[in-house]
Design an enzyme around this catalytic site. Structure first.
Site, PDB file in Angstrom:
ATOM      1  N   HIS A 279      -8.595 -40.378 -16.555  1.00  0.00           N
ATOM      2  CA  HIS A 279      -7.920 -41.421 -17.020  1.00  0.00           C
ATOM      3  C   HIS A 279      -8.572 -42.328 -17.976  1.00  0.00           C
ATOM      4  O   HIS A 279      -8.061 -42.831 -19.162  1.00  0.00           O
ATOM      5  CB  HIS A 279      -7.109 -42.203 -15.918  1.00  0.00           C
TER       6      HIS A 279
ATOM      7  N   LYS B  39       7.479 -40.135  -4.936  1.00  0.00           N
ATOM      8  CA  LYS B  39       5.881 -39.867  -4.438  1.00  0.00           C
ATOM      9  C   LYS B  39       5.365 -40.395  -3.491  1.00  0.00           C
ATOM     10  O   LYS B  39       6.017 -41.753  -3.168  1.00  0.00           O
ATOM     11  CB  LYS B  39       5.002 -40.233  -5.814  1.00  0.00           C
TER      12      LYS B  39
ATOM     13  N   ARG C 299      -4.323 -31.640 -19.430  1.00  0.00           N
ATOM     14  CA  ARG C 299      -5.274 -30.857 -19.345  1.00  0.00           C
ATOM     15  C   ARG C 299      -4.963 -29.508 -19.327  1.00  0.00           C
ATOM     16  O   ARG C 299      -5.975 -28.747 -19.458  1.00  0.00           O
ATOM     17  CB  ARG C 299      -5.603 -30.915 -17.608  1.00  0.00           C
TER      18      ARG C 299
ATOM     19  N   SER D 154      -6.187 -37.007  -9.964  1.00  0.00           N
ATOM     20  CA  SER D 154      -6.048 -37.922  -8.781  1.00  0.00           C
ATOM     21  C   SER D 154      -5.822 -37.114  -7.623  1.00  0.00           C
ATOM     22  O   SER D 154      -6.557 -37.674  -6.382  1.00  0.00           O
ATOM     23  CB  SER D 154      -4.889 -38.918  -9.069  1.00  0.00           C
TER      24      SER D 154
END
Length: 161
Positions: free
Chosen positions: A16, A40, A90, A127
């Site tokens: 990040h 989440k 990514r 993460s």
């Protein structure tokens, strides 16, 4: 130009930070927005995620603000007259998700989406990976993906729990 870098950041990683540092060269000001997604399950509270970002970005404080926002990001963008949304990708799986999100944002606000990929060193940083290390009490392995300040803060949080 003013930009936003929204995310859950659970936790904020060197990946990040890599995206944010590069974006800081492109925009006059960036609001890093700690978002809350009801679907989440977070390892860290919004306040803890905010603090991890603040500790990780001390060197960028003149060009960014870190904020918590419980609402819809498109509303924040409209309310704060944001020009661009920074998103890190990514690979193709990230891109598929991000394109859907961009389509929503195009209808809900006027900001353009800017995609940045992390440098090769941070391409596999996530993460989720960091949380796996932390949940299995492998704080030393998580250190590779966090700033020193964030690592120390997370360590103190985990010891207190």
């Amino acid at each position: 130009m003013k930009a936003i870098y929204p995310g859950s950041f659970d936790p904020f990683t060197l990946g990040h930070l890599n995206i944010l540092e590069r974006a800081a060269r492109l925009f006059d000001h960036i609001d890093v927005v700690v978002a809350s997604n009801r679907s989440k399950n977070y390892m860290f509270s919004a306040e803890e995620r905010y603090e991890i970002i603040r500790l990780s970005t001390d060197h960028l404080q003149q060009s960014l603000s870190v904020v918590q926002y419980p609402g819809i990001i498109a509303d924040y963008i409209q309310e704060n007259h944001i020009d661009a949304i920074i998103r890190g990708i990514r690979g193709s799986t990230d891109l598929d998700y991000e394109i859907k999100l961009e389509q929503y944002n195009r209808k809900a606000c006027l900001a353009e989406t800017v995609y940045l990929t992390p440098t090769t060193k941070h391409l596999n940083t996530s993460s989720t990976l960091v949380k796996m290390f932390l949940q299995s009490k492998k704080l030393d392995l998580a250190a590779e993906y966090l700033t020193d300040n964030a690592h120390a803060y997370i360590g103190s949080l985990l010891r207190a729990k």
